[in-house]
Design a protein around this motif. Structure first.
Motif, PDB file in Angstrom:
ATOM      1  N   VAL A  86       5.224   3.719   1.975  1.00  0.00           N
ATOM      2  CA  VAL A  86       4.554   2.458   1.663  1.00  0.00           C
ATOM      3  C   VAL A  86       4.560   1.545   2.882  1.00  0.00           C
ATOM      4  CG1 VAL A  86       5.216   2.619  -0.767  1.00  0.00           C
ATOM      5  CG2 VAL A  86       6.672   1.344   0.819  1.00  0.00           C
ATOM      6  N   GLN A  87       3.646   0.602   2.885  1.00  0.00           N
ATOM      7  CA  GLN A  87       3.615  -0.364   3.979  1.00  0.00           C
ATOM      8  C   GLN A  87       3.358  -1.766   3.449  1.00  0.00           C
ATOM      9  OE1 GLN A  87       0.655   1.350   6.571  1.00  0.00           O
ATOM     10  NE2 GLN A  87      -1.066   0.525   5.417  1.00  0.00           N
ATOM     11  N   PHE A  88       4.025  -2.722   4.102  1.00  0.00           N
ATOM     12  CA  PHE A  88       3.920  -4.134   3.767  1.00  0.00           C
ATOM     13  C   PHE A  88       3.388  -4.890   4.964  1.00  0.00           C
ATOM     14  CE2 PHE A  88       7.462  -2.361   1.392  1.00  0.00           C
ATOM     15  CZ  PHE A  88       7.330  -2.890   0.119  1.00  0.00           C
TER      16      PHE A  88
ATOM     17  N   THR B 114      -0.103  -4.058  -6.938  1.00  0.00           N
ATOM     18  CA  THR B 114       0.102  -5.489  -7.123  1.00  0.00           C
ATOM     19  C   THR B 114       0.873  -5.706  -8.422  1.00  0.00           C
ATOM     20  OG1 THR B 114      -1.886  -5.937  -8.435  1.00  0.00           O
ATOM     21  CG2 THR B 114      -2.163  -5.840  -6.035  1.00  0.00           C
ATOM     22  N   THR B 115       1.080  -6.954  -8.778  1.00  0.00           N
ATOM     23  CA  THR B 115       1.743  -7.248 -10.049  1.00  0.00           C
ATOM     24  C   THR B 115       0.902  -6.779 -11.231  1.00  0.00           C
ATOM     25  OG1 THR B 115       0.764  -9.465 -10.015  1.00  0.00           O
ATOM     26  CG2 THR B 115       2.997  -9.239  -9.156  1.00  0.00           C
ATOM     27  N   GLU B 116      -0.420  -6.597 -11.015  1.00  0.00           N
ATOM     28  CA  GLU B 116      -1.313  -6.154 -12.079  1.00  0.00           C
ATOM     29  C   GLU B 116      -1.223  -4.655 -12.331  1.00  0.00           C
ATOM     30  OE1 GLU B 116      -3.206  -8.235 -13.951  1.00  0.00           O
ATOM     31  OE2 GLU B 116      -2.186  -9.835 -12.867  1.00  0.00           O
ATOM     32  N   GLY B 117      -0.794  -3.888 -11.326  1.00  0.00           N
ATOM     33  CA  GLY B 117      -0.718  -2.448 -11.484  1.00  0.00           C
ATOM     34  C   GLY B 117      -1.156  -1.716 -10.232  1.00  0.00           C
ATOM     35  N   TRP B 118      -1.632  -0.492 -10.409  1.00  0.00           N
ATOM     36  CA  TRP B 118      -2.082   0.360  -9.307  1.00  0.00           C
ATOM     37  C   TRP B 118      -3.604   0.366  -9.241  1.00  0.00           C
ATOM     38  CZ3 TRP B 118       0.734   5.723  -8.840  1.00  0.00           C
ATOM     39  CH2 TRP B 118       2.103   5.514  -8.706  1.00  0.00           C
ATOM     40  N   TYR B 119      -4.155   0.045  -8.095  1.00  0.00           N
ATOM     41  CA  TYR B 119      -5.591   0.172  -7.860  1.00  0.00           C
ATOM     42  C   TYR B 119      -5.808   1.447  -7.056  1.00  0.00           C
ATOM     43  CZ  TYR B 119     -10.362  -0.753  -6.352  1.00  0.00           C
ATOM     44  OH  TYR B 119     -11.713  -0.649  -6.130  1.00  0.00           O
ATOM     45  N   GLU B 120      -6.590   2.386  -7.607  1.00  0.00           N
ATOM     46  CA  GLU B 120      -6.766   3.683  -6.962  1.00  0.00           C
ATOM     47  C   GLU B 120      -8.241   4.063  -6.865  1.00  0.00           C
ATOM     48  OE1 GLU B 120      -2.770   6.195  -7.548  1.00  0.00           O
ATOM     49  OE2 GLU B 120      -4.297   6.598  -9.059  1.00  0.00           O
TER      50      GLU B 120
ATOM     51  N   GLU C  71       0.833  -1.189   0.000  1.00  0.00           N
ATOM     52  CA  GLU C  71       0.000   0.000   0.000  1.00  0.00           C
ATOM     53  C   GLU C  71       0.873   1.246   0.000  1.00  0.00           C
ATOM     54  OE1 GLU C  71      -4.260  -0.986   2.097  1.00  0.00           O
ATOM     55  OE2 GLU C  71      -2.657  -0.167   3.333  1.00  0.00           O
ATOM     56  N   CYS C  72       0.547   2.181  -0.860  1.00  0.00           N
ATOM     57  CA  CYS C  72       1.182   3.491  -0.857  1.00  0.00           C
ATOM     58  C   CYS C  72       0.239   4.446  -0.144  1.00  0.00           C
ATOM     59  CB  CYS C  72       1.474   3.961  -2.274  1.00  0.00           C
ATOM     60  SG  CYS C  72       2.153   5.629  -2.344  1.00  0.00           S
TER      61      CYS C  72
ATOM     62  N   LEU D 136      -8.556   9.314  -2.427  1.00  0.00           N
ATOM     63  CA  LEU D 136      -9.444   9.056  -1.297  1.00  0.00           C
ATOM     64  C   LEU D 136      -8.935   7.944  -0.406  1.00  0.00           C
ATOM     65  CD1 LEU D 136     -13.046   9.317  -2.802  1.00  0.00           C
ATOM     66  CD2 LEU D 136     -11.723  11.045  -1.571  1.00  0.00           C
ATOM     67  N   GLU D 137      -8.259   6.969  -0.979  1.00  0.00           N
ATOM     68  CA  GLU D 137      -7.758   5.828  -0.221  1.00  0.00           C
ATOM     69  C   GLU D 137      -6.331   5.537  -0.651  1.00  0.00           C
ATOM     70  OE1 GLU D 137     -10.340   2.512  -0.723  1.00  0.00           O
ATOM     71  OE2 GLU D 137     -12.139   3.579  -0.086  1.00  0.00           O
ATOM     72  N   PRO D 138      -5.565   4.805   0.170  1.00  0.00           N
ATOM     73  CA  PRO D 138      -4.209   4.443  -0.246  1.00  0.00           C
ATOM     74  C   PRO D 138      -4.222   3.663  -1.556  1.00  0.00           C
ATOM     75  CG  PRO D 138      -4.538   3.958   2.083  1.00  0.00           C
ATOM     76  CD  PRO D 138      -5.878   4.319   1.528  1.00  0.00           C
ATOM     77  N   THR D 139      -3.193   3.879  -2.360  1.00  0.00           N
ATOM     78  CA  THR D 139      -3.043   3.124  -3.602  1.00  0.00           C
ATOM     79  C   THR D 139      -2.592   1.702  -3.271  1.00  0.00           C
ATOM     80  OG1 THR D 139      -2.435   5.104  -4.840  1.00  0.00           O
ATOM     81  CG2 THR D 139      -1.808   2.991  -5.795  1.00  0.00           C
ATOM     82  N   THR D 140      -3.298   0.724  -3.800  1.00  0.00           N
ATOM     83  CA  THR D 140      -2.897  -0.671  -3.637  1.00  0.00           C
ATOM     84  C   THR D 140      -2.122  -1.099  -4.881  1.00  0.00           C
ATOM     85  OG1 THR D 140      -4.831  -1.178  -2.267  1.00  0.00           O
ATOM     86  CG2 THR D 140      -3.678  -3.047  -3.292  1.00  0.00           C
TER      87      THR D 140
END
Length: 224
Positions: A45-47, A108-114, A29-30, A102-106
Motif C-alpha cells: 500500500v502507499q500513502f 477510503t472510509t466508504e470502502g474499496w473502489y476497484e 492505494e493498494c 486493472l488499477e490499484p484499489t483505492t
C-alpha cells in the motif's frame, strides 16, 4: 465478451478500511495483494507523504500482523502489510471469478473502489453475488464491454440505446431469479419512463434472439 467494471465494495469487515477510520488519511492505494493463506494476505500500500503515516502507526491496528516500510517513491510512502482477513471476507473472495485488477484499489472510509475486467457478465455477477452473500455490498459505478468484442457484436443489430438498456439490466441483476431490481428502477436510472424501458428491453431481446438463432427471415415471413 469481456467487460470492464468500476464498483465500490462496502463493509466494515473489508481489510484496511480501519486505517482510514483510525489514522484518518483521506485515502490509501493498494497496488498489490498476495494471498498467503485463506485468512492471511499481504498488501502493498502507499500513502501520501503529507499524511505522515508511519510503521509505528500501522502496527497497533488489530488486523495488521506485520508491517515493513519499503521506502518512498515520488510523494508516496510505501508499506507492505501482512493482514489477517475476517472469515466473511475470505469466503467472499475465495472462488476464482476470472476477474483481473486493472488499477490499484483505492481505499477510503466508504470502502474499496476497484476497476476490474471480467471474462463475461456471468463472472461479474458471480463475484457480486458472492460478495453480497457474505455481507459486502457492491455498488456498480460503470460497466463497459471491451471495444474489440463490441465491434464484433455490432452485427447483432442492436441500437446503442437497446444495448445500453440490456447491459444495465444484466449488470443490475434484472434477469436473475429472483430479480434484483425492478423495471421501474432501471427506467429511473436511464431517465426514461417504465413503458419505454420495457419496450427497449423487449425489442433488444427479440433482436438478440433473432440474430443468435439466425431466424430473421423466418420471423419476418410469419409476421406478414
Amino acid at each position: 465478451m469481456t467487460i470492464t467494471t468500476e464498483f465500490v465494495l462496502r463493509s466494515p469487515s473489508l481489510p484496511l478500511v480501519s486505517i482510514t477510520n483510525t489514522l484518518q488519511p483521506n485515502e490509501l492505494e493498494c497496488i498489490h495483494a498476495l494471498c498467503l493463506q485463506p485468512d492471511v494476505q499481504i498488501f502493498t500500500v502507499q500513502f501520501d507523504l503529507d499524511d505522515g503515516v508511519s510503521k509505528e502507526d500501522l502496527l497497533p491496528l488489530d488486523e495488521v500482523v506485520e508491517v515493513d516500510s519499503l521506502g518512498e517513491t515520488g510523494d508516496k510512502a510505501v508499506f507492505r502489510l501482512t493482514v489477517e482477513l475476517k472469515e466473511s471476507v475470505s469466503r467472499a473472495f475465495a472462488p476464482d471469478f476470472e476477474g483481473a485488477q486493472l488499477e490499484p484499489t483505492t481505499i477510503t472510509t466508504e470502502g474499496w473502489y476497484e476497476t476490474k475486467v471480467f471474462k463475461e457478465y456471468e463472472s461479474f455477477n458471480e463475484f457480486r453475488r458472492s460478495c453480497e452473500s457474505h455481507g459486502i455490498s457492491l455498488d456498480l459505478v460503470s460497466i463497459t464491454p471491451d471495444p474489440s468484442t463490441a465491434d464484433n457484436s455490432s452485427q447483432d443489430g442492436l441500437t446503442d440505446r437497446q444495448r445500453e438498456a440490456l447491459t444495465l439490466a444484466i449488470s443490475r441483476g434484472y434477469y436473475e431469479s429472483p430479480r434484483q431490481v425492478t423495471a421501474g428502477d432501471l427506467a429511473e436510472e436511464l431517465d426514461i419512463s417504465q413503458p419505454s424501458l420495457s419496450s427497449l428491453l423487449r425489442r433488444g431481446e427479440r433482436q438478440l434472439l433473432t440474430s443468435a438463432l439466425n431466424t430473421e427471415t423466418h420471423l419476418n415471413a410469419l409476421s406478414k
